[in-house]
Scaffold this motif. Sequence first.
Motif, PDB file in Angstrom:
ATOM      1  N   ARG A  45      -1.607   4.863  -0.136  1.00 18.64           N
ATOM      2  CA  ARG A  45      -1.706   3.798   0.881  1.00 18.64           C
ATOM      3  C   ARG A  45      -1.470   2.446   0.205  1.00 18.64           C
ATOM      4  NH1 ARG A  45      -5.191   6.121   4.901  1.00 18.64           N
ATOM      5  NH2 ARG A  45      -4.965   8.396   4.659  1.00 18.64           N
ATOM      6  N   THR A 153      12.309  -3.019  11.089  1.00 15.07           N
ATOM      7  CA  THR A 153      11.334  -2.218  11.823  1.00 15.07           C
ATOM      8  C   THR A 153      11.919  -1.778  13.149  1.00 15.07           C
ATOM      9  OG1 THR A 153       9.031  -2.167  12.638  1.00 15.07           O
ATOM     10  CG2 THR A 153      10.233  -4.245  12.874  1.00 15.07           C
ATOM     11  N   HIS A 159       2.618  -3.108  15.140  1.00 13.01           N
ATOM     12  CA  HIS A 159       2.028  -3.556  13.884  1.00 13.01           C
ATOM     13  C   HIS A 159       0.687  -4.242  14.130  1.00 13.01           C
ATOM     14  CE1 HIS A 159       5.704  -3.193  11.244  1.00 13.01           C
ATOM     15  NE2 HIS A 159       6.260  -3.127  12.446  1.00 13.01           N
ATOM     16  N   SER A 163      -0.115  -7.047   9.443  1.00  8.43           N
ATOM     17  CA  SER A 163       0.797  -6.072   8.836  1.00  8.43           C
ATOM     18  C   SER A 163       1.804  -6.745   7.906  1.00  8.43           C
ATOM     19  CB  SER A 163       1.522  -5.286   9.922  1.00  8.43           C
ATOM     20  OG  SER A 163       2.474  -4.417   9.383  1.00  8.43           O
ATOM     21  N   LEU A 167       2.216  -6.238   3.814  1.00  9.07           N
ATOM     22  CA  LEU A 167       3.453  -5.757   3.210  1.00  9.07           C
ATOM     23  C   LEU A 167       3.981  -6.729   2.162  1.00  9.07           C
ATOM     24  CD1 LEU A 167       5.159  -4.478   6.469  1.00  9.07           C
ATOM     25  CD2 LEU A 167       4.595  -3.048   4.504  1.00  9.07           C
ATOM     26  N   LEU A 181       6.304   1.825   4.931  1.00  9.62           N
ATOM     27  CA  LEU A 181       5.145   2.551   5.442  1.00  9.62           C
ATOM     28  C   LEU A 181       5.601   3.598   6.442  1.00  9.62           C
ATOM     29  CD1 LEU A 181       2.519  -0.302   6.023  1.00  9.62           C
ATOM     30  CD2 LEU A 181       2.418   1.509   4.301  1.00  9.62           C
ATOM     31  N   ALA A 183       4.919   5.130   9.501  1.00  3.43           N
ATOM     32  CA  ALA A 183       4.075   4.796  10.651  1.00  3.43           C
ATOM     33  C   ALA A 183       3.349   6.038  11.157  1.00  3.43           C
ATOM     34  CB  ALA A 183       4.926   4.198  11.770  1.00  3.43           C
ATOM     35  N   CYS A 226       9.482   1.100   9.245  1.00  4.20           N
ATOM     36  CA  CYS A 226       8.830  -0.055   8.621  1.00  4.20           C
ATOM     37  C   CYS A 226       9.273  -0.164   7.171  1.00  4.20           C
ATOM     38  CB  CYS A 226       7.307   0.096   8.715  1.00  4.20           C
ATOM     39  SG  CYS A 226       6.384  -1.259   7.952  1.00  4.20           S
ATOM     40  N   ALA A 269       0.771   4.754   6.533  1.00  5.08           N
ATOM     41  CA  ALA A 269       0.270   3.527   7.162  1.00  5.08           C
ATOM     42  C   ALA A 269      -1.153   3.708   7.657  1.00  5.08           C
ATOM     43  CB  ALA A 269       1.174   3.135   8.323  1.00  5.08           C
ATOM     44  N   GLU A 270      -1.877   2.606   7.669  1.00  5.81           N
ATOM     45  CA  GLU A 270      -3.208   2.565   8.283  1.00  5.81           C
ATOM     46  C   GLU A 270      -3.135   2.044   9.712  1.00  5.81           C
ATOM     47  OE1 GLU A 270      -5.988   3.646   7.279  1.00  5.81           O
ATOM     48  OE2 GLU A 270      -5.750   3.984   5.136  1.00  5.81           O
ATOM     49  N   VAL A 272      -0.011   0.761  11.298  1.00  4.80           N
ATOM     50  CA  VAL A 272       1.361   0.639  11.787  1.00  4.80           C
ATOM     51  C   VAL A 272       1.644   1.937  12.531  1.00  4.80           C
ATOM     52  CG1 VAL A 272       3.787   0.409  11.174  1.00  4.80           C
ATOM     53  CG2 VAL A 272       2.057  -0.864   9.894  1.00  4.80           C
TER      54      VAL A 272
END
Length: 406
Positions: A45, A153, A159, A163, A167, A181, A183, A226, A269-270, A272
């Motif tokens: 991550r 994206t 996002h 976000s 990044l 990331l 998504a 992304c 992604a967390e 996104v």
Amino acid sequence: MGLYGPAGWGRLRRVSAVVWTAVGSLAAWLWLLLCQGFFWRTDVRLPPRREPDDWPSVCVVVPARDEAAVLPDSLPSLLAQDYPGRAEIFLVDDGSTDGTGELARELSRRHGGLPLTVNSPGEPPAGWTGKLWAVRHGIGLARARTPAYLLLTDADIAHAPDSLRELVAAARTGGFDLVSLMARLRVDSRWERLVVPAFVYFFAQLYPFRRIGVRGSRTAAAAGGCVLLRADAAERARIPEAIRHAVIDDVALARAVKNSGGHIWLGLAERVDSVRPYPRLHDLWRMVSRSAYAQLRHSPPLLLGTVLGLTLVYLVPPVTLVAGLAGGSAGAAIAGGLAWLVMTATYLPMLRYYRLPLWLAPLLPATAFLYLLMTVDSAVQHYRGRGAAWKGRTYARPDTAALDES
């Protein structure tokens, strides 16, 4: 005749074949478990944010074709980015027929936030995929602003407000030319829950995330939804001209950047998220089959190898377990059962990441069988002249940067 008569030797050979096939599958799983970059772990991550000394300018490029259904759930999240530096958005309307461009302008007027420019490049010339032609046009518009970074994206990606900040901080402090990331995809419907986590799991198995970020490693991949890219790295790698006919453009983009000396990173992604729904199996089938044969470079030998590989790795364990139990072969049952157990265990982290029930893990062989059928269907469609069809366009024989594995 007993055990050593013709019938007895025939039974022994059949049992031995089942046992050795199960053992081969178990050996494959032990190798994948220990030697394939720990692909099954989901802890790659973005690191905790470290504020850079300065916040460089960023241009966000969004290619969009007939995205009016998802744009209200995604574009406002880009407009609302809390970014300390200069940032603006270029949405490139790739020949939409559903009012995508006008809807984007309306959302910008309604929500405010980052400046938005909507433009259209017209139909792509021969040799270009529609998405990459739109990306080229967007990057061309962005370069007039001389940004330090480009955020590429998709129109279906939402996002979190920080976000872009996360990044850029990761790229700046980590020394990366490309930060991407994967998504989090939707898993609302029954078919999404069965198929989608496996899609990410299989992708990570082919392109282990840990290896991607290692300098000198040949493994290169990105998630096209992304991608933050240094503008000078894009120029050095000739993005997107160098990959203009790639259907699997995210892998091709990452490989081009890495081959030109860039340092790249890909992780899960967390916050996104893809907002595109795939409610029916048909929708997911089309998503996978449109590019699966391109991933195999339209090669019949690679297709055959993939079918045999999927069979050995995913289908043999449950089949040999059942065959061993039914036929009284302890060796086949034990080897097949252990292979299925290892498979199931490696899938659990992905199910946890998607917050899905863990009882889905033993169903992975059934999902793999669906992917096998989708891959074969992709080849069939190719030889029928339909190629990689998407949103009204067909790319009969795209050049891809597909499976040049680590």
